[in-house]
Design a protein around this motif. Structure first.
Motif, short mmCIF file in Angstrom:
data_model
loop_
_atom_site.label_atom_id
_atom_site.label_comp_id
_atom_site.label_asym_id
_atom_site.label_seq_id
_atom_site.Cartn_x
_atom_site.Cartn_y
_atom_site.Cartn_z
N ASN A 129 33.92 42.44 34.24
CA ASN A 129 33.77 41.10 34.80
C ASN A 129 34.14 41.15 36.28
OD1 ASN A 129 33.43 39.38 32.17
ND2 ASN A 129 35.18 40.71 31.79
N ILE A 145 29.27 39.30 34.31
CA ILE A 145 30.03 38.93 33.12
C ILE A 145 29.67 39.89 32.00
CG2 ILE A 145 30.18 37.19 31.27
CD1 ILE A 145 30.26 35.05 33.39
N LEU A 250 37.57 30.65 41.61
CA LEU A 250 36.73 31.41 40.68
C LEU A 250 37.56 32.31 39.77
CD1 LEU A 250 33.86 32.06 43.19
CD2 LEU A 250 33.76 30.60 41.17
N LEU A 254 36.79 31.89 36.03
CA LEU A 254 36.09 33.03 35.41
C LEU A 254 37.01 34.16 34.95
CD1 LEU A 254 33.15 33.33 37.96
CD2 LEU A 254 33.04 32.34 35.66
N SER A 255 38.20 34.25 35.50
CA SER A 255 39.13 35.31 35.16
C SER A 255 38.48 36.69 35.19
CB SER A 255 39.75 35.03 33.77
OG SER A 255 40.72 36.01 33.48
N PRO A 256 37.99 37.12 36.37
CA PRO A 256 37.40 38.46 36.46
C PRO A 256 38.49 39.53 36.56
CG PRO A 256 37.40 37.44 38.62
CD PRO A 256 38.00 36.42 37.65
N GLU A 257 38.08 40.79 36.36
CA GLU A 257 39.02 41.89 36.55
C GLU A 257 39.09 42.31 38.02
OE1 GLU A 257 36.43 43.06 33.49
OE2 GLU A 257 37.78 44.71 33.01
N LEU A 289 46.49 34.38 35.61
CA LEU A 289 45.11 34.81 35.77
C LEU A 289 44.93 35.79 36.92
CD1 LEU A 289 43.30 31.41 35.18
CD2 LEU A 289 43.43 33.35 33.64
#
Lengths: 319, 319
Positions: A129, A145, A250, A254-257, A289
Motif C-alpha cells: 500500500n 492498494i 491520506l 488510507l494507512s499506507p506502508e 497510523l
C-alpha cells in the motif's frame, strides 16, 4: 537464446512527450522526446514519437506500449476523457497506438504511472500500500492498494491535489478555493515569490527573474534559497508543509506502508521537502497510523512515468 | 427442514453494549443491552451480554459472533489495541468470545461494521465502493473498496474524522487542531451552542439545558432548531458543511459510487445534513468525480453496527 522482448513506456506531458524503449530487464535501450504541440494530428504525432524511440533503439518488434497521460481518463478503455492542455476530448489514445503498432497498449494517469514506477523500481518494492505525492505545476497523487493501482468507481480516483485543506484558502486552478494544489503547487509558490520580489524581499529572484512568474522554476527557487533569499525559503517551506498536511490526511484515511515524494520541487529541494512533510505528518497524522509509515524521496527522476508505464504493460501482458 | 442457523452481532460502545441474535434471513430474534461499565471483568460482561441475547431469543446454538468496537484494533487477530473509554489495552476480544462460545468470532471497528451493514442491507447494495460517514460524538468513517472493508497496512485505516480541514482550526480530542472531528462532532457543535446560550442567543437551549454542554444531544439540537433558535441552526449547518467538505475530499481521493450518511446527528436532522453535505460536495469535489456519486441517509438506525457485524461473520464463514 530467446529473442529479446521489448516494451515501450511513454510519458505524455502538457509541454513535452517522451517515449522510451526498455529491454526485458527494464534497461532503457532507446528514447525519443518531442514537444507536445505539433503541426501533425495528435495520433500521428504520438505514433511518430514511439517510432522515433524504436529507431533510436534499433528495435522493430515490441510486445506492448504503456502510456501515462494527464487525466481524467478511463484506464479500462484507454480513452482520454478531457485534457485541456492538449486539446483532447474523448481521445482514444490506447486504441490509436494499438491499431498502428498492432500490439496491446495501456493508458493510465501520468502520476499513477510515476507512482507505479517508483513502487516497482524504487525504494518501496516490499510494500503493498503506497501513496505517491508529486508536487509540481499541480499536485498529483497516485495510490497503490494491495499491490494494484487504485482507480475508484470513476476510474479517476486520486485527485489528492484537490483535497480542501483551508475552506476559504487561496484560489485553485480547478475553480475552487483552498485545495492543496492552490496552497502548494509551483504556481502557488511562484505567485508569492514574485510578490516578494516586487516588494524587494527576494533580491536573488528579482535579479535573476524580475517579477515574471513564468521564470520561477524549481531550480530557481532552490538557488534563491541557497543564495540567502530567506523569505523565499519561508514561502517554499509553507507550501511543503501543506503537502505534508495532505500526506497526513491520506495516512489517516488510507494507512499506507510508504509515501513516495517526487516531482520537480522535491527533486530540487529534497531535504527541505522531507523535513517539512515529516513535520506536518508528525503534527497531523494519528500516532498509531503514522508510526510505521516510511516517507522516501522518488528515485527515478524524469523516467519515472515512462518506466512505470512500461512496467504496467509488462505486468498486464504477464497476468 | 434444516436447522435454523443463527449468528450474533454485537455493538460495543463507550456507554452501552448491544448484542442481537439474527436468524439465517438476518431477522433479529433476540437482543440484550447493558451499560458498558460493569462490576464484573470485561470478558465476563461481554459473554454475559451475548448469553442474554441468546436467552432472549431462546437459541442455544450459533454459528459465530461479529463485534464492532471502537478502535484502534487489529481486525486480523481481533485484538483491541487501545480503547481509552473502556480502559482496554491489547484486549483479545475475539479470542475471549471464541473460547467461551466455541465458535468463530470477528472484530472490526464499529464504524466499519455500521458501514458494512448499510452496504449489505441498505440502499447501496449495488455499489462496490462505498464511503460511510457518521458524525456523532466523534466523526467516524468506514470505507468499502471493491466489495471489501478497507483496513490499510495498519488495520486501522479510515480515520476520516482526523483529516485536517483547517490547519489552525479548533482543538480536537486527539490533541491536534483543525480536524474534521474538531469542527463537526457533536461536542464541537455543543460547545458553540452553550456559548450561544450563555450569550442569550439560543433561548430554547437556555430554557431546556441551561449552559450544560452534556445536555446538548442530537434530538435537543433538532428541537431547538424547530423552535426557532436560528443561531443554533447556523452552528449545526456550519458543522454539517464541514462534514460535506470531508466527504468531498474523500470523493476526490477515493471516487466511491455512494456515500452513506448516518449517526445521531444525521438521524435527528436528515434533511439539514443532506442539504449541507450536498452543497459542500458541489463546492469542493471535482465535477468528473462527483457526478455519479449517490449521497444517501443510513437506514438501519441503532442496529446498524450489530447487523453489519452479524453479516460480516456470516460472510467470513461462507467464504
Amino acid at each position: 537464446m530467446g529473442e529479446v522482448e521489448h516494451v515501450v513506456g511513454m510519458d505524455i506531458g502538457g509541454t513535452k512527450m517522451l517515449a522510451v524503449v526498455f529491454d526485458d530487464q527494464f534497461k532503457p535501450v532507446g528514447r525519443f522526446r518531442k514537444k507536445s504541440k505539433a503541426k501533425v494530428p495528435p495520433e500521428q504525432h504520438i505514433n511518430n514519437i514511439i517510432q522515433g524511440a524504436l529507431d533510436d533503439a534499433g528495435v522493430q518488434k515490441i510486445r506492448g506500449v504503456g502510456m501515462g497521460s494527464p487525466g481524467p481518463l478511463d484506464p479500462d478503455t484507454g480513452v482520454i476523457i478531457d485534457t485541456p492542455n492538449l486539446g483532447w476530448k474523448d481521445f482514444p489514445l490506447a486504441g490509436i497506438v494499438q491499431d498502428h503498432f498492432g500490439v496491446p497498449a495501456v493508458v493510465d494517469n501520468d502520476v499513477n504511472m510515476g507512482t507505479y514506477g517508483e513502487w516497482c523500481f524504487g525504494e518501496v518494492q516490499d510494500c503493498r500500500n503506497v501513496l505517491g505525492m508529486f508536487p509540481g505545476t499541480g499536485v498529483g497523487g497516485g495510490i497503490i492498494i494491495d499491490g494494484k493501482l487504485y482507480h475508484g468507481a470513476s476510474g479517476s480516483a486520486g485527485e489528492v491535489g484537490h483535497m480542501t485543506l483551508e475552506v476559504d484558502g487561496p484560489f485553485c486552478g480547478c475553480g475552487k478555493n483552498g485545495c492543496l494544489e492552490g496552497l502548494a503547487s509551483r504556481i502557488a509558490i511562484a505567485k508569492e515569490v514574485v510578490a516578494l520580489a516586487a516588494r524587494g524581499d527576494a533580491p536573488y529572484i528579482l535579479e535573476n527573474c524580475g517579477t515574471d512568474l513564468s521564470k520561477i522554476r524549481s531550480g530557481m527557487l532552490s538557488r534563491a534559497i541557497a543564495a540567502g533569499d530567506t523569505q523565499v525559503e519561508r514561502v517554499v517551506r509553507h507550501a511543503a508543509f501543506y503537502v505534508g498536511v495532505g500526506v497526513a490526511n491520506l495516512i489517516n484515511v488510507l494507512s499506507p506502508e510508504a509515501v513516495v515524494l517526487g516531482g520537480g520541487l522535491v527533486e530540487a529541494m529534497e531535504d527541505l521537502y522531507l523535513d517539512e512533510v515529516t513535520r506536518a505528518v508528525n503534527d497531523h497524522a494519528m500516532p498509531f497510523l503514522r508510526k510505521n509509515v516510511r516517507i522516501v524521496p522518488a528515485k527515478l527522476g524524469d523516467d519515472a512515468v515512462a518506466m512505470g508505464a512500461a512496467r504496467l504493460i509488462h505486468d498486464k501482458l504477464a497476468s
